[in-house]
Structures are given as structure tokens and as C-alpha cells.
Design an enzyme around this catalytic site. Structure first.
Site, PDB file in Angstrom:
ATOM      1  N   ASP A 136     -43.695  37.894  33.078  1.00  0.00           N
ATOM      2  CA  ASP A 136     -43.504  36.441  33.124  1.00  0.00           C
ATOM      3  C   ASP A 136     -44.537  35.848  34.064  1.00  0.00           C
ATOM      4  O   ASP A 136     -44.878  36.455  35.084  1.00  0.00           O
ATOM      5  CB  ASP A 136     -42.097  36.088  33.620  1.00  0.00           C
ATOM      6  CG  ASP A 136     -41.659  34.697  33.178  1.00  0.00           C
ATOM      7  OD1 ASP A 136     -42.444  33.745  33.351  1.00  0.00           O
ATOM      8  OD2 ASP A 136     -40.538  34.558  32.662  1.00  0.00           O
TER       9      ASP A 136
ATOM     10  N   ASP B 299     -48.133  36.333  29.754  1.00  0.00           N
ATOM     11  CA  ASP B 299     -47.338  35.690  28.703  1.00  0.00           C
ATOM     12  C   ASP B 299     -46.611  36.785  27.920  1.00  0.00           C
ATOM     13  O   ASP B 299     -47.240  37.734  27.437  1.00  0.00           O
ATOM     14  CB  ASP B 299     -48.274  34.905  27.785  1.00  0.00           C
ATOM     15  CG  ASP B 299     -47.539  34.166  26.668  1.00  0.00           C
ATOM     16  OD1 ASP B 299     -46.358  34.490  26.405  1.00  0.00           O
ATOM     17  OD2 ASP B 299     -48.145  33.279  26.050  1.00  0.00           O
TER      18      ASP B 299
ATOM     19  N   ASP C 214     -35.362  37.085  26.600  1.00  0.00           N
ATOM     20  CA  ASP C 214     -34.592  35.838  26.550  1.00  0.00           C
ATOM     21  C   ASP C 214     -35.552  34.682  26.809  1.00  0.00           C
ATOM     22  O   ASP C 214     -35.516  34.060  27.859  1.00  0.00           O
ATOM     23  CB  ASP C 214     -33.459  35.875  27.582  1.00  0.00           C
ATOM     24  CG  ASP C 214     -32.541  34.659  27.479  1.00  0.00           C
ATOM     25  OD1 ASP C 214     -32.530  34.011  26.415  1.00  0.00           O
ATOM     26  OD2 ASP C 214     -31.831  34.349  28.463  1.00  0.00           O
TER      27      ASP C 214
ATOM     28  N   LYS D   5     -32.706  31.219  19.963  1.00  0.00           N
ATOM     29  CA  LYS D   5     -32.208  29.864  20.202  1.00  0.00           C
ATOM     30  C   LYS D   5     -31.966  29.179  18.853  1.00  0.00           C
ATOM     31  O   LYS D   5     -32.781  29.300  17.932  1.00  0.00           O
ATOM     32  CB  LYS D   5     -33.208  29.063  21.038  1.00  0.00           C
ATOM     33  CG  LYS D   5     -33.686  29.786  22.301  1.00  0.00           C
ATOM     34  CD  LYS D   5     -32.550  30.188  23.237  1.00  0.00           C
ATOM     35  CE  LYS D   5     -33.101  30.972  24.428  1.00  0.00           C
ATOM     36  NZ  LYS D   5     -32.029  31.442  25.331  1.00  0.00           N
TER      37      LYS D   5
END
EC number: 2.1.1.186
Length: 366
Positions: free
Chosen positions: A240, A260, A277, A306
Site C-alpha cells: 500500500d 500500488d 480489501d 464493493k
């Protein structure tokens, strides 16, 4: 008994109804869904009298995405007399269930229903005793017999029925009771913990979540999911651009890679787990997960998709079908499960386990 009650997240009744109608229809168990918005449950009413039991017996519960729990029921019991609620319930269950192994007196997961929770807990003890005396329950709890469900939708108003212990959720109301660990970096840690409980049998944890495994967490900041992997003594590559919680870095088990998650490529070939996530369109995440699985970069993965505001069941189904097609095309044999967990909101959690693959002319036993 021709009705099946399916518990779900309030606000997702339409998705739950669309799914059970679709999957029951594919097994030629036809009926219609009764839906009440934000009720936290759906009733699928079969056209044939015995199809309720057939449905909960033949359709794998693990194949359902939006249902937390299900059970077959008879007609609604109404106006139970406050002085004796037990006798009518026992009467409804006699001759329907013989020697059930467990009793669950449940409600829907709504604020209105939660007012009944205290009553349900107190009512369970005398009801269990009466059902044992009547032969509806065994004298001791056993996972080898059906589970008896009494589902209250209002005071003095309930459905009674049963589910099969080998094809239901083992959790009360379909919700694992988890406690937020005070040292976790974020509440998202409960999503992954619940996913592990839902997707991986407890007797396989020592083998599949073993000490010393290597894992990757894509989109890890601040480390809620990494925390679960560290807690199980894994070595974790947390990917991250955002920073990781210092408490996790201090364990010495975490390597923070400031990259990324969509561009990262692993540089080792013994990664057991990849978790993800990231807030991104479901199709983009699914394509990335397919790439990891097809290339054999991990053995198992848990990731979140999502959901859009509309056609959520269709969107999930489309992405899971794409993932399955990619695995099939590249000769990867895998198990795919998806579930909207209690700790999920506008999302579903997917678990994929590679079983074996034929890659580059060799059989890759996984």
C-alpha cells in the site's frame, strides 16, 4: 412444509430473494419470494408442499451469497397466549422434527427485533425442556441431528421449523460472535476474521492457516487484515502507498511495500495467502484476483467486492462467472465461495482455493 426462511442483512432482501429464486429455479424447485423491505429476512414459498425440505437439503448452503441462515418452516403461529406460548410451538413441531440435536430461538437482525432478544434467551430454556419431553429434541445437543428453529418476527408471533446441521450456518442467527481486538489498527480486521470462520472449517485451520506461512495483503493500510495474518504467525508483505500501523511493523513479521496493489507482482513462489480489501470497481478487482490465481501466485485468497447501488446480485454473479471462466480457460481447478458477511456493508467477501493447475505443461499440485 413449503416455506424457507432466509436471514439476511437488512436492506438486502431483494438481493437475497433474487438469488434464492434463481438458484432454486435452476434445481426445478419453483416458488416465489415474499419480501418486506429492511425486515432482515425473506420467505421463499415453494409451489409444491415438500419442496421446502428438498430445497434446504439439495441446494448447498455454501453456494448462497446473501443468506446468513436458512430453515424450512410451516405456517406462521400468531397470537401466542402469554400464559402458555410453549404448547402451540411444541404442537407445531411434533411429527415434523424427530430428535433434533439443537434448538435456536432467533430473530431478524433489525433494531425492532432486537427488543425480543432478551425474551428469546429466557424462553429458550423452558422451551428446550418441553421439546425434549415431547421427543422433538434429543436429551443432549448433537451436531449429527437437525437444528430446530423458532423464529420470532414480533411478540407472540413466530415461525417454527428446522435446518440440516450439515447444510446450514453453524452460528446463531448466522452471525459469528467476534470481539474487536483492542490492538487491531482498524475495525476492518473483523471482516477477515469472520471470513476465516465462515470459509475455512475449524479442523483445517492448523493446516491452512499455519505458522510461518507467507502472505500478501493488497491495499493493506493501516493493517486491519494484515493484523489477522500476523496474529496467526505468518510473514506478511503489506502492499500500500499508505503507512502501516507501527504496532504491526514492530512485530518483525511485516514487510511494507510502498506500491500500488494493482501493479505489485510477488517475487517469491511460496505465498500461501493473498488478501485484498481495496475500494475499486468489482470488475477490476476480479480481474486482478484472476491474474493471481491463474499464475499460481497464491494458493488461497480472500477479497472483497464493493457493490453498486442497483442490480447487486447480478453484478456479483457476473464477476464470479468471469472468475470461474478464467480459471477454467487456464486449467485451474479451484473452489469459489462468496458471502455477504455480518461485518460487510455494501460489499461481499469472496474466498478462492486453488486445488491444482496444469501450468506450462506441468501439473502443479496445490
Amino acid at each position: 412444509m413449503n416455506k424457507v426462511v432466509l436471514l439476511c442483512r437488512p436492506g438486502f432482501e431483494k438481493e437475497c430473494a433474487a438469488e434464492i429464486t434463481d438458484k432454486a429455479g435452476k434445481r426445478e424447485i419453483f416458488g416465489f419470494a415474499r419480501v418486506k423491505e429492511n425486515a432482515g429476512y425473506v420467505i421463499y414459498e415453494c409451489y409444491q408442499p415438500e419442496d421446502g425440505e428438498k430445497l434446504i437439503s439439495e441446494l448447498p448452503f455454501s453456494s448462497l451469497i446473501f443468506a446468513r441462515q436458512w430453515f424450512v418452516v410451516g405456517e406462521l403461529l400468531q397470537h401466542l397466549p402469554p400464559e402458555d406460548r410453549i404448547t402451540p410451538i411444541v404442537g407445531m413441531l411434533q411429527g415434523v422434527v424427530e430428535k433434533g440435536g439443537e434448538l435456536r430461538v432467533e430473530i431478524a437482525d433489525t433494531n425492532e427485533s432486537k427488543e425480543l432478544m432478551k425474551f428469546c434467551r429466557k424462553f429458550t430454556v423452558p422451551l428446550r425442556a418441553a421439546l425434549r419431553d415431547a421427543g422433538v429434541l434429543t436429551n443432549y445437543e448433537t451436531p449429527k441431528r437437525p437444528v430446530v428453529h423458532v423464529f420470532f418476527i414480533a411478540p407472540g408471533c413466530c415461525y417454527t421449523g428446522y435446518s440440516f446441521a450439515h447444510n446450514n450456518s453453524p452460528f446463531y442467527m448466522g452471525i459469528p460472535r467476534l470481539k474487536f481486538p483492542s490492538d487491531a489498527p482498524s475495525r476492518s480486521t473483523l471482516k477477515l476474521e469472520e471470513a476465516l470462520h465462515v470459509f475455512i472449517p475449524e479442523d483445517e485451520w492448523d493446516e491452512r492457516l499455519a505458522n510461518g506461512m507467507y502472505a500478501v495483503d493488497l491495499g493493506a493500510c493501516p493493517g486491519g487484515w494484515t493484523y489477522q495474518l500476523v496474529k496467526r504467525n505468518m510473514w506478511v508483505y503489506s502492499v500500500d502507498n499508505g503507512p502501516m500501523a507501527q504496532s504491526l511493523m514492530d512485530t518483525g513479521q511485516v514487510t511494507w511495500l510502498r506500491e500500488d496493489g494493482f501493479r505489485y507482482r510477488p517475487n517469491r513462489n511460496n505465498i500461501s495467502w493473498m488478501v485484498c480489501d481495496m475500494v475499486e470497481k468489482p470488475a477490476k478487482v476480479t480481474a486482478l484476483m484472476a491474474q493471481w490465481l491463474v499464475n499460481g501466485w497464491c494458493r488461497e485468497t480472500i477479497f472483497n467486492l464493493k457493490l453498486p447501488m442497483k442490480k447487486r446480485y447480478e453484478e456479483v454473479s457476473h464477476n464470479l462467472a468471469y472468475l470461474q471462466a478464467q480459471l477454467d480457460e487456464h486449467g485451474v481447478n479451484a473452489q469459489i465461495q462468496a458471502r455477504q458477511l455480518y461485518h460487510d456493508r455494501e460489499e461481499v467477501t469472496v474466498h478462492v482455493r486453488r486445488l491444482w493447475a496444469a501450468v506450462g505443461g506441468r501439473r502443479d499440485e496445490r
